[in-house]
Design an enzyme around this catalytic site. Structure first.
Site, mmCIF file in Angstrom:
data_model
loop_
_atom_site.group_PDB
_atom_site.id
_atom_site.type_symbol
_atom_site.label_atom_id
_atom_site.label_comp_id
_atom_site.label_asym_id
_atom_site.label_seq_id
_atom_site.Cartn_x
_atom_site.Cartn_y
_atom_site.Cartn_z
ATOM 1 N N SER A 34 0.824 -1.210 0.000
ATOM 2 C CA SER A 34 0.000 0.000 0.000
ATOM 3 C C SER A 34 0.857 1.259 0.000
ATOM 4 C CB SER A 34 -0.920 0.011 1.224
ATOM 5 O OG SER A 34 -0.159 -0.171 2.404
ATOM 6 N N ASN A 121 -2.045 -2.447 13.404
ATOM 7 C CA ASN A 121 -3.495 -2.241 13.366
ATOM 8 C C ASN A 121 -3.921 -0.969 14.104
ATOM 9 O OD1 ASN A 121 -3.375 -4.632 12.039
ATOM 10 N ND2 ASN A 121 -4.337 -5.865 13.643
ATOM 11 N N THR A 166 -39.235 28.172 -9.175
ATOM 12 C CA THR A 166 -39.590 26.826 -8.712
ATOM 13 C C THR A 166 -39.832 26.040 -10.003
ATOM 14 O OG1 THR A 166 -41.950 27.316 -8.620
ATOM 15 C CG2 THR A 166 -40.720 27.686 -6.597
ATOM 16 N N HIS A 167 -39.478 24.783 -10.011
ATOM 17 C CA HIS A 167 -39.555 23.972 -11.237
ATOM 18 C C HIS A 167 -38.748 24.601 -12.379
ATOM 19 C CE1 HIS A 167 -43.146 22.121 -9.297
ATOM 20 N NE2 HIS A 167 -43.367 23.368 -8.924
ATOM 21 N N SER A 288 -13.655 27.354 -27.135
ATOM 22 C CA SER A 288 -13.857 26.160 -27.940
ATOM 23 C C SER A 288 -12.863 26.201 -29.087
ATOM 24 C CB SER A 288 -15.289 26.144 -28.486
ATOM 25 O OG SER A 288 -15.341 25.352 -29.659
ATOM 26 N N LYS A 294 -17.450 30.977 -28.221
ATOM 27 C CA LYS A 294 -17.807 30.300 -26.978
ATOM 28 C C LYS A 294 -17.002 30.754 -25.768
ATOM 29 C CE LYS A 294 -19.851 26.334 -27.328
ATOM 30 N NZ LYS A 294 -20.973 25.809 -26.682
ATOM 31 N N GLU A 301 -18.943 22.906 -14.694
ATOM 32 C CA GLU A 301 -19.394 21.570 -15.118
ATOM 33 C C GLU A 301 -18.631 20.474 -14.376
ATOM 34 O OE1 GLU A 301 -20.403 21.585 -19.659
ATOM 35 O OE2 GLU A 301 -18.792 22.999 -19.287
ATOM 36 N N TYR A 328 -9.584 -6.283 12.995
ATOM 37 C CA TYR A 328 -8.961 -5.816 11.765
ATOM 38 C C TYR A 328 -8.995 -6.888 10.680
ATOM 39 C CZ TYR A 328 -5.469 -4.133 8.435
ATOM 40 O OH TYR A 328 -4.844 -3.725 7.289
ATOM 41 N N GLN A 333 -7.381 -1.984 4.356
ATOM 42 C CA GLN A 333 -6.357 -1.212 3.650
ATOM 43 C C GLN A 333 -6.972 -0.486 2.446
ATOM 44 O OE1 GLN A 333 -2.189 -2.655 3.334
ATOM 45 N NE2 GLN A 333 -2.675 -2.962 1.181
#
Ligand code: ARG
Length: 469
Positions: A34, A121, A166-167, A288, A294, A301, A328, A333
């Site tokens: 690890s 542990n 709303t909506h 773009s 653009k 996003e 454990y 891990q």
């Protein structure tokens, strides 16, 4: 392959290989190691070891001289890692054994005394809690800065009228400042969730040893205190096998990321040419390669999307922990990568949102014009009929509906109907009705506690600064 296993074997671990004749298969090492990700825990691992060694000396379990060597060696290892001079080895599996093995190289035999009354542990549980705790503190500070930016925006735009939705349909006018303060409240609760997580997390597993505690006369209060924990964990089995602190962090992170994704989506909508409510700075817009006109809101996003991996991390760890018998198991891990990734993603989302909103340009005129369309003051008209003419609200709703229909047929806003036209629908209407039809009047009248009137918003922004900053 079956003939020549020796080629894929590695050497026996000096840490735990006492009962083994042959070293692990190369694939065993590949699945077991690890270090590639848990090296991030180096600072917490060294802090934990230093606290443990100091306690072993104080409790007369190891000699003071050995303790001093250990402290010196651990300090040097931290410096080596921070200078980029440390050779992490997959054969040594994880951060704990990489540090301990280097300690042995540096100080010799005394290094072998550090692991007295301790197991990897309780060590890993302690390190990971310390890491999550540090991360929580960083995230809290970042969220606070974000709130600062949003509160500033609210103060500047306490009276900037925009359509409330709303909506996603125009509903009633609100102010941009009021809208910003809605997010300040959400983030305030997110910070509360992270704070709750921190408080519940803050018990020290160190000294739980492998699972059953230890026969050495250790002082768990001492290590707990040295590492800034409120108290030692009360049960050694739970101490080494609890990962709900990480799950709680991931759930709070998921909710915070969900809040950020809602604002991200609003940014995407508001920056579209159809809305044009706000403009992102050049620094937070992208172009773009084919369409020169653009200005894309890529950062927003991506914030909208990153919640996917954060919730994914929470689901991944929940699946890892589900059904695991005490105490454990190596399964655990698998707790680290999701948490590291989620933390990094959330930190990036908060920073990007803070930057975007700090530099945002608000198109007040476009928003005010949009607020005036879509009969956004119809509720104000209905309320006026109730207040001034004593109509029951349901009747007032009906009358207003008829007036909206009339205006719509004529292609006009409500405020453009003549008094005579209105009286044709409800004879009691007077000239005074026009005072509530403008969007400014509408927002100014919303003075109920928590409402959008500019004076409320200004007061709420000041109060938010006192509560959160
Ligand atoms: N690398 C391990 C982990 O992250 C450390 C604990 C290993 N303990 C053990 N008994 N093998 O969980």
């Amino acid at each position: 392959m079956a003939d020549d296993n020796s080629q894929t074997k590695t050497s026996v671990s000096t840490m735990w290989g006492g009962r083994f004749a042959g070293g692990p298969d190369a694939l065993m090492e590949a699945i077991n190691a690890s270090i590639s990700f848990d090296k991030r825990l180096y600072a917490q691992d060294i802090a934990g070891s230093k606290a443990h060694a100091a306690m072993l000396v104080a409790c007369d379990i190891i000699a003071a001289k050995d303790g001093e060597e250990i402290q010196r060696g651990l300090d040097q290892i931290r410096d080596e890692i921070e200078a980029g001079n440390f050779n992490f080895k997959a054969a040594l599996e994880d951060i704990h054994m990489n540090v301990e093995s280097r300690l042995a190289e540096l100080i010799g035999e005394a290094a072998g005394r550090l692991h007295t009354a301790r197991s990897r542990n309780d060590q890993v549980a302690t390190d990971f809690k310390l890491w999550v705790r540090d991360t929580l503190d960083g995230i809290d500070g970042a969220l606070q800065s974000f709130q600062g930016v949003m509160i500033d925006l609210a103060k500047h735009h306490a009276a900037t009228v925009m359509p409330g939705f709303t909506h996603l349909q125009t509903a009633q006018p609100v102010t941009f400042g009021h809208h910003m303060l809605a997010y300040v409240e959400m983030i305030g609760r997110d910070r509360g969730r992270f704070a709750d997580c921190r408080a519940r997390l803050n018990e020290c597993p160190l000294g739980s040893a492998a699972l059953a505690g230890t026969s050495f006369p250790i002082d768990r209060q001492m290590t707990s205190q040295a590492l800034g924990f409120a108290r030692p964990t009360a049960n050694s089995l739970d101490g080494v096998s609890d990962r709900d602190f990480a799950l709680e962090f991931l759930s709070a992170a998921s909710i915070a990321a969900m809040h950020l994704s809602r604002l991200a989506e609003e940014i995407v909508i508001w920056t579209s040419s159809q809305f044009d409510f706000i403009r992102l700075s050049d620094g937070f817009s992208t172009g773009s390669s084919i369409m020169p006109q653009k200005r894309n809101p890529d950062a927003a996003e991506l914030v909208r999307a990153k919640i996917g991996r954060i919730v994914g991390a929470m689901n991944a760890l929940l699946m890892v922990m589900k059904g695991l018998p005490l105490a454990y198991g190596k399964d655990m891990q698998e707790d680290k990568e999701p948490v590291f990734d989620a933390a990094q993603s959330l930190e990036l989302c908060i920073a990007a949102m803070t930057g975007m909103m700090d530099q945002v340009e608000v198109n007040g005129d476009t928003m005010a014009a949009a607020a005036g369309t879509g009969y956004a003051t119809a509720t104000d008209l209905a309320d006026w009929l109730v207040r001034e003419l004593g109509l029951p609200f349901r009747n007032a709703h009906h009358v207003t509906g008829a007036l909206v229909k009339l205006a719509e047929n004529k292609g006009l806003g409500l405020e453009a109907l003549s008094l005579t036209e209105m009286q044709g629908v409800e004879s009691g209407i007077t000239e005074a009705v026009f005072s509530v039809l403008g969007v400014e009047n509408s927002v100014a009248s919303r003075r109920s506690f928590g409402g959008t009137a500019p004076e409320n918003v200004m007061a709420a922004a000041k109060l938010a600064a006192e509560r959160f900053l």
